[in-house]
Design a protein around this motif. Structure first.
Motif, PDB file in Angstrom:
ATOM      1  N   LEU A 279      18.456  39.455   2.421  1.00  0.00           N
ATOM      2  CA  LEU A 279      18.245  38.137   1.807  1.00  0.00           C
ATOM      3  C   LEU A 279      18.973  37.035   2.577  1.00  0.00           C
ATOM      4  O   LEU A 279      18.393  36.021   2.939  1.00  0.00           O
ATOM      5  CB  LEU A 279      18.715  38.163   0.345  1.00  0.00           C
ATOM      6  N   ASP A 312      33.057  35.560  -5.942  1.00  0.00           N
ATOM      7  CA  ASP A 312      31.981  35.874  -6.901  1.00  0.00           C
ATOM      8  C   ASP A 312      31.541  34.567  -7.557  1.00  0.00           C
ATOM      9  O   ASP A 312      32.363  33.790  -8.038  1.00  0.00           O
ATOM     10  CB  ASP A 312      32.524  36.847  -7.958  1.00  0.00           C
ATOM     11  N   LEU A 313      30.229  34.330  -7.541  1.00  0.00           N
ATOM     12  CA  LEU A 313      29.723  33.093  -8.152  1.00  0.00           C
ATOM     13  C   LEU A 313      29.957  33.125  -9.659  1.00  0.00           C
ATOM     14  O   LEU A 313      29.881  34.183 -10.279  1.00  0.00           O
ATOM     15  CB  LEU A 313      28.231  32.960  -7.883  1.00  0.00           C
ATOM     16  N   HIS A 315      28.949  32.508 -13.426  1.00  0.00           N
ATOM     17  CA  HIS A 315      27.783  32.411 -14.313  1.00  0.00           C
ATOM     18  C   HIS A 315      26.461  32.411 -13.548  1.00  0.00           C
ATOM     19  O   HIS A 315      25.530  31.699 -13.899  1.00  0.00           O
ATOM     20  CB  HIS A 315      27.878  31.150 -15.181  1.00  0.00           C
ATOM     21  N   PHE A 316      26.419  33.213 -12.496  1.00  0.00           N
ATOM     22  CA  PHE A 316      25.192  33.256 -11.706  1.00  0.00           C
ATOM     23  C   PHE A 316      24.024  33.819 -12.538  1.00  0.00           C
ATOM     24  O   PHE A 316      22.872  33.436 -12.367  1.00  0.00           O
ATOM     25  CB  PHE A 316      25.433  34.122 -10.469  1.00  0.00           C
ATOM     26  N   LYS A 317      24.361  34.720 -13.434  1.00  0.00           N
ATOM     27  CA  LYS A 317      23.333  35.344 -14.266  1.00  0.00           C
ATOM     28  C   LYS A 317      22.547  34.276 -15.040  1.00  0.00           C
ATOM     29  O   LYS A 317      21.336  34.400 -15.225  1.00  0.00           O
ATOM     30  CB  LYS A 317      24.010  36.317 -15.238  1.00  0.00           C
ATOM     31  N   ALA A 318      23.265  33.230 -15.461  1.00  0.00           N
ATOM     32  CA  ALA A 318      22.604  32.174 -16.234  1.00  0.00           C
ATOM     33  C   ALA A 318      21.519  31.492 -15.386  1.00  0.00           C
ATOM     34  O   ALA A 318      20.474  31.091 -15.904  1.00  0.00           O
ATOM     35  CB  ALA A 318      23.634  31.163 -16.708  1.00  0.00           C
ATOM     36  N   HIS A 325      14.497  34.635 -10.926  1.00  0.00           N
ATOM     37  CA  HIS A 325      15.151  35.298  -9.793  1.00  0.00           C
ATOM     38  C   HIS A 325      14.898  34.613  -8.456  1.00  0.00           C
ATOM     39  O   HIS A 325      15.734  34.665  -7.567  1.00  0.00           O
ATOM     40  CB  HIS A 325      14.695  36.762  -9.732  1.00  0.00           C
ATOM     41  N   GLY A 328      17.348  32.084  -8.154  1.00  0.00           N
ATOM     42  CA  GLY A 328      18.625  32.781  -7.948  1.00  0.00           C
ATOM     43  C   GLY A 328      18.765  33.200  -6.494  1.00  0.00           C
ATOM     44  O   GLY A 328      19.810  33.000  -5.868  1.00  0.00           O
ATOM     45  N   ASP A 329      17.686  33.760  -5.944  1.00  0.00           N
ATOM     46  CA  ASP A 329      17.718  34.188  -4.537  1.00  0.00           C
ATOM     47  C   ASP A 329      17.985  32.996  -3.616  1.00  0.00           C
ATOM     48  O   ASP A 329      18.779  33.069  -2.680  1.00  0.00           O
ATOM     49  CB  ASP A 329      16.376  34.816  -4.144  1.00  0.00           C
ATOM     50  N   LYS A 425      38.655  34.637 -12.509  1.00  0.00           N
ATOM     51  CA  LYS A 425      37.649  34.475 -13.576  1.00  0.00           C
ATOM     52  C   LYS A 425      38.356  34.271 -14.904  1.00  0.00           C
ATOM     53  O   LYS A 425      38.012  33.387 -15.686  1.00  0.00           O
ATOM     54  CB  LYS A 425      36.778  35.736 -13.681  1.00  0.00           C
ATOM     55  N   ARG A 429      37.719  30.466 -14.144  1.00  0.00           N
ATOM     56  CA  ARG A 429      36.735  30.361 -13.062  1.00  0.00           C
ATOM     57  C   ARG A 429      36.968  29.106 -12.201  1.00  0.00           C
ATOM     58  O   ARG A 429      37.876  28.345 -12.475  1.00  0.00           O
ATOM     59  CB  ARG A 429      35.301  30.391 -13.587  1.00  0.00           C
TER      60      ARG A 429
END
Ligand SMILES: Nc1nc2c(ncn2[C@@H]2O[C@H](COP(=O)(O)OP(=O)(O)OP(=O)(O)O)[C@@H](O)[C@H]2O)c(=O)[nH]1
Length: 847
Positions: A279, A312-313, A315-318, A325, A328-329, A425, A429
C-alpha cells in the motif's frame, strides 16, 4: 579392384543339361551353381541370391513357371533376372513363362553364342537397374536429410533460447539459431565470421581453455551465468548451458543461451514485494526488523545511539468506519508520505502493520533527536488530509526507545516502543512517550494480571454484585444490574476498571461473559424460589460475545437450565459494540427478544448512534451515561442532552434509565423530565446477593415529591436577606409555594429539587449575577418564567437578556407592590398556557 564374378544358378532336372550349361558358362568367367528341382532352387536362392537364373520350364514338382512366379512375387528376389530354358517351341509355353516373370527364353538345345549374349545382356541390364535404384535411394536419403536439417533449423529457430554451435577446430560458429541473432543483434553471417570471444569479452586462450574443460567433462553439461555484449554495445544477462559433442574428427561446443533479464527483474520485484508494504511502498515489518538489527550491529561497534519510534494513528478505525476503507487506505498512503518527510535520508521509515509505523533514527544525540522527530511528526499532522474529497484531521501517538539506554536487542526495542506508544495513547493521544523502566514493570504486571485472570476463570474467583434501579413513578425497586467483581486471592476485591479492560483486550471476556450469564440466571432462579420472588437482572455483554459465541443459544441454554423466564433477564450492551457487527447483532438480539429477554443500550450518548440507526435494533431501554448526569442540574449542555435523550426515547417508545444518580437534586430533575428509572449511589451502592436480599425485604423510602402542576411555586433569588424577606411578604397572600435562595448556586439546587414555575431574581449578586444565572436557567429549565429585579440604571445588560429570551419581564427597584403581584400572577398564567400548548403538541401523532 578385381570385379566380382557374377553367380549364375542353373535349375534343371536333367543332370546333363546342368553340366552342359555350366561348361558353356565357365569360360566366360561366370560362377555357376545348380539345382535339380524347383524346390531345391528356391531353397538355394533363399540362402544365397544368384545374379541370374537359368530355369528349365518343364520339371517334375514345382516347374519353371511356378518357380518364376514365386521369385517375382517376393521383393527380395524379384530383381533376379530369369532366362527360361525350354525345348518347346510353341508360343503358349513362352507366354506362360513371360507371365510368370521370366525375362528371356532360350531353346534347347542351347546355342552357345546366344546363351552368352542373353546372359551378358541380362546381367548388364540388371547392373543398370541396381545403379538407378541406388542413386534413387541416395536421392531419397539426401532429400530426407535435407528435410531433417530443415526441421532441425526450424526447431532451433523456434526455440526461445539462443543456440550456438562452435567448432573446436576453427573456433568459429558453425551454426546459430534465429534467437541468437535476435538476442545479440548480429546476422547469421556476421556471427559465423566473428570470433566468439567478442561476445563475452574473453580472450582466445580463455575460450580454448573453456572448450578443453568441456571436452574433458564428456557428456556432462556446464552451466554458467554471464553477460554478453550485443552488436549495439548493450549487455544482456544470460545463463549458458555448454556441452561438447564429438563430430567426426572435430568437437562441437553446443551453447544454449537463455536471456535472464526478465527473470532477474521478476526476482528483484519479488524480493521487493516480500520486503515492502504494497500500500505505502515502505519497508514492511520484516525489512524494518532486519534493518534495525543491522543498524544496531553497526551502532554497537561505532558507539552510536539508535532511536526506535513506534507510531500509531489515533482513532483510525473511526475513519474506516465512517468514510470507508478506500479513504482509510488513502490516509495511510498520505500519512506515510508525510512521515517520510519528517525523517532524514539515513533514517528508516517502515509500516509495521495496520495503522502502525516505525522509524529508526541513527546518530549521536539519541533522545533529543527522537523528541525533535516526534515533534515534527505531530506538527506534520496538523494540516488536514484531503482524501477523496473529504477533509480529515488525524493525530498520532508515538512511543520511543533508545539503544543503548533501554536495550540493544531489536525485538525488545520494538516491544518497548510499542509499550511506550500505548502510554502515549493512555495520556490522551496526540503525544509521544519515552519508554521507562516503570513501563516495563507495568507491562510485566499486565502479563501477570493476565495469567491471574486466566486462573481466576478456571478457579471461579469471580462474583456478582447487584446494584438496584429505582422506578421514579412509584419509588419501587425495578430491578438490578449485575456487576462483575473479582475476589483475587491474597489481594481482595479488585475494582472492575483494573481487570475488565484486560478481559476485553485478551478476549477472555467471552468466557467470563458466559459465566456471568449463567451466574445471573442461577441467582434469579434462587430468588424466584425464595421469598424474594421475581427480580429483573441486567447483565453487561461485550461486543465480542456477539462475534465469538452463539450468544442466543448460550442464553437459551442458561434460561432453560435454571428455569428462568426470559423476561427477568436483561442484556446491556454499549452503542459501540452494537455498531461493530450490526447485521449479526440485530439478528441475535431479535432472537433473544423473542424469548422475552430485555435489551438496553448502555452508556447511551457517548457513541455515534443516530435515531435512524437505533430504530433498527430491537431495544427496550436507553441508559443515559453517567457523564451527562453528574452536572445535569448545573450544566445547560448536559441538561439539554438528557432532555433530548428522554424525548427521543419517548418518541421511540423506549424506557430511559439514568446512571450515576448521587443526590436528590438529580433525582428530582430527572423525575420532572419523565425519566423512568434511576441507578446510582443515591439509591444504593452495588450489593452482595445477601445484602440485596435484605434490601429487597425492606426497601428504602425515597422522598419523591409529587409533581403537581396545580401547585404554584415561586423562586425568589437575592443575596440580600432583607430584600428576600420583603419580597416573600409581598406574595404571601397570593397562595404560592415560595422558595428563597441567597445565591445562584442555591437557586440551581432548589430548581432541581422543586417544580419551580416562576423565578424572581435580583440582578446584582456576588459570584454569579442575575443575568448569567437566568441565562443558564433558560437552558436548564426552559419552561420557567423568569423575571429580573434590578436597582441599576444601566439597562443594556437587561435588554440583552430580554432579547435572548432569558428574561420574561424586568422591574426596577424599588418596585410597586401591586404591579409586581399582578405581573407575577400573569407570569403563572403564561406558564400554564405554555404547558397546555406543549401537552397538546405532545399528543399529536408522530410524523
Ligand atoms: N483502510 C485500512 N484500514 C486498515 C488497514 N490495516 C488495518 N486497518 C484498520 O485499522 C484499524 C486500526 O485500529 P486501532 O489502531 O486498533 O484503533 P484506532 O481506531 O486507531 O484507535 P487507537 O489506536 O486506540 O487510537 C482497524 O480498524 C483495522 O481494521 C489497511 O491497510 N487499510
Amino acid at each position: 579392384m578385381k570385379p566380382r564374378q557374377p553367380n549364375i544358378l542353373i535349375v534343371d532336372d536333367e543332370l546333363q543339361n546342368r553340366r552342359l550349361l555350366a561348361v558353356l558358362l565357365g569360360p566366360e568367367g561366370y560362377l555357376t551353381s545348380s539345382a535339380a528341382s524347383g524346390e531345391e532352387a528356391l531353397a538355394a536362392i533363399s540362402t544365397v541370391a544368384p545374379d541370374l537364373i537359368l530355369l528349365d520350364l518343364m520339371m517334375p514338382g514345382i516347374d519353371g513357371c511356378a518357380v518364376a512366379s514365386i521369385l517375382k512375387a517376393n521383393p527380395a528376389t524379384a530383381h533376379i533376372p530369369i532366362i527360361m530354358v525350354t525345348a518347346l517351341v510353341d508360343r503358349s509355353a513362352r507366354l506362360a513363362g513371360l507371365d510368370a516373370g521370366a525375362e528371356e527364353f532360350l531353346t534347347k538345345p542351347v546355342d552357345r553364342a546366344e546363351l552368352w549374349l542373353r546372359v551378358r545382356n541380362l546381367l548388364r541390364l540388371k547392373a543398370l537397374g541396381a545403379i538407378e535404384s541406388h542413386s534413387a535411394e541416395l536421392e531419397q536419403q539426401v532429400q530426407a536429410r535435407t528435410v531433417e536439417l530443415q526441421r532441425f533449423r526450424t526447431a532451433m529457430d523456434a526455440t526461445a533460447d539462443a543456440i550456438m554451435l562452435l567448432s573446436h577446430k576453427t573456433m568459429r560458429f558453425v551454426e546459430v539459431n534465429a534467437t541468437a541473432c535476435a538476442m545479440l543483434g548480429y546476422s547469421r553471417d556476421e556471427l559465423f565470421s566473428m570470433s566468439p570471444c567478442a561476445l563475452d569479452e574473453t580472450d582466445p586462450q580463455q575460450l580454448a581453455g573453456l572448450c578443453d574443460a568441456l571436452i574433458a567433462l564428456g557428456t556432462d553439461t556446464a552451466l554458467s551465468t554471464s553477460e554478453l555484449v550485443r552488436k549495439d554495445g548493450t549487455r544482456v544477462q544470460v545463463d549458458i548451458h555448454r556441452q561438447a559433442m564429438r563430430s567426426d574428427n572435430d568437437w562441437i561446443i553446443v551453447a544454449v543461451v537463455r536471456d535472464i533479464t526478465a527473470r532477474n527483474e521478476a526476482d528483484r520485484r519479488l524480493h521487493h514485494l516480500a520486503h515492502h508494504d504494497p500500500l505505502t511502498a515502505l519497508p514492511n515489518r520484516m525489512l524494518f526488523y532486519a534493518t534495525l538489527k543491522k543498524t544496531l550491529e553497526v551502532a554497537i561497534d561505532s558507539r552510536w545511539k539508535v532511536a526506535v519510534l513506534f507510531i500509531d494513528l489515533d482513532h483510525f478505525k473511526a475513519v474506516n468506519d465512517t468514510l470507508g476503507h478506500m479513504v482509510g487506505d488513502e490516509l495511510l498512503i498520505q500519512f506515510s508520505e508525510r512521515l517520510t518527510q519528517c525523517a532524514r535520508i539515513r533514517d528508516t521509515v517502515g509500516r509495521l502493520g495496520g495503522d502502525e509505523f516505525g522509524v529508526i533514527l541513527v546518530g549521536q544525540e539519541g533522545q533529543q533527536a527522537a523528541a525533535v522527530v516526534a515533534g515534527k511528526i505531530g506538527a506534520a499532522l496538523r494540516a488536514p488530509f484531503l482524501l477523496h474529497g473529504h477533509e480529515v484531521s488525524v493525530s498520532a501517538s508515538i512511543g520511543i526507545t533508545i539503544h543503548p539506554d533501554d536495550s540493544s536487542d531489536p525485538d525488545t526495542l520494538i516491544k518497548y516502543a510499542d509499550t511506550a506508544m500505548y502510554r502515549a495513547k493512555q495520556a490522551g493521544r496526540d503525544t509521544y512517550r519515552f519508554f521507562t523502566a516503570q513501563m516495563n514493570a507495568d507491562a510485566l504486571a499486565q502479563l501477570d494480571l493476565e495469567s491471574a485472570l486466566r486462573r481466576a476463570i478456571d478457579q471461579e474467583q469471580f462474583v456478582l454484585h447487584y446494584q438496584p434501579k429505582l422506578q421514579l413513578s412509584d419509588g419501587r425497586i425495578a430491578g438490578v444490574e449485575a456487576l462483575l467483581r473479582w475476589q483475587r486471592p491474597g489481594v481482595g476485591l479488585v475494582p472492575p476498571n483494573e481487570f475488565i479492560p484486560l478481559l476485553e483486550e485478551t478476549g477472555l471476556i467471552v468466557r467470563v461473559g458466559s459465566w456471568v450469564i449463567a451466574a445471573a440466571c442461577r441467582q434469579i432462579a434462587e430468588w424466584l424460589a425464595s421469598s424474594v420472588g421475581a427480580v429483573h437482572v441486567a447483565v453487561n455483554v461485550s461486543g465480542r460475545q456477539f462475534i465469538d459465541n452463539d450468544l442466543d443459544a448460550e442464553i437459551a441454554l442458561a434460561l432453560e437450565k435454571y428455569g428462568v423466564p426470559g423476561e427477568l433477564l436483561e442484556l446491556e450492551l454499549t452503542e459501540t459494540s452494537m455498531m461493530a457487527n450490526t447485521e449479526r447483532t440485530i439478528d441475535i438480539l431479535c432472537k433473544l427478544k423473542s424469548r422475552g429477554v430485555q435489551i438496553s443500550v448502555d452508556d447511551f450518548g457517548t457513541g455515534y448512534s443516530s435515531l435512524s440507526y437505533l430504530r433498527r435494533f430491537p431495544i427496550n431501554k436507553l441508559k443515559i451515561d453517567i457523564a451527562f448526569i453528574r452536572e445535569v442540574t448545573t450544566s445547560p449542555d448536559d441538561a439539554a442532552i438528557v432532555r433530548a435523550i428522554i424525548s427521543m426515547a419517548r418518541s421511540l417508545k423506549l424506557e430511559v434509565v439514568a446512571e450515576g444518580v448521587e443526590n436528590e437534586m438529580q433525582l428530582n430533575y430527572l423525575r420532572r423530565h419523565q425519566c423512568d428509572e434511576i441507578q446510582g449511589f443515591y439509591v444504593s451502592r452495588p450489593l452482595t446477593a445477601a445484602a440485596l436480599r435484605e434490601l429487597l425485604a425492606c426497601p428504602p423510602v425515597l422522598n419523591l415529591s409529587e409533581g403537581n402542576f396545580a401547585r404554584q411555586v415561586l423562586l425568589i433569588v437575592d443575596d440580600d436577606a432583607l430584600m428576600l424577606d420583603m419580597l416573600a411578604d409581598v406574595f404571601s397572600a397570593d397562595g404560592y409555594d415560595i422558595l428563597t435562595a441567597h445565591s445562584a448556586a442555591d437557586g440551581f439546587d432548589l430548581l432541581a429539587l422543586h417544580d419551580v414555575q416562576v423565578i424572581l431574581c435580583d440582578q446584582q449578586m456576588p459570584g454569579m449575577n442575575g443575568n448569567v444565572f437566568l441565562d443558564i436557567v433558560r437552558e436548564l429549565h426552559p419552561e420557567t418564567i423568569r423575571i429580573m429585579l434590578s436597582g441599576q440604571s444601566d439597562l443594556l445588560p437587561i435588554m440583552g437578556a430580554i432579547n435572548q429570551g432569558a428574561v420574561y419581564r424586568f422591574y426596577s427597584k424599588p418596585w410597586d407592590n401591586k404591579l409586581l403581584r399582578d405581573n407575577v400572577r400573569a407570569a403563572f398564567q403564561h406558564y400554564r398556557a405554555m404547558q397546555a400548548m406543549a401537552a397538546a403538541q405532545r399528543a399529536l401523532p408522530l410524523p
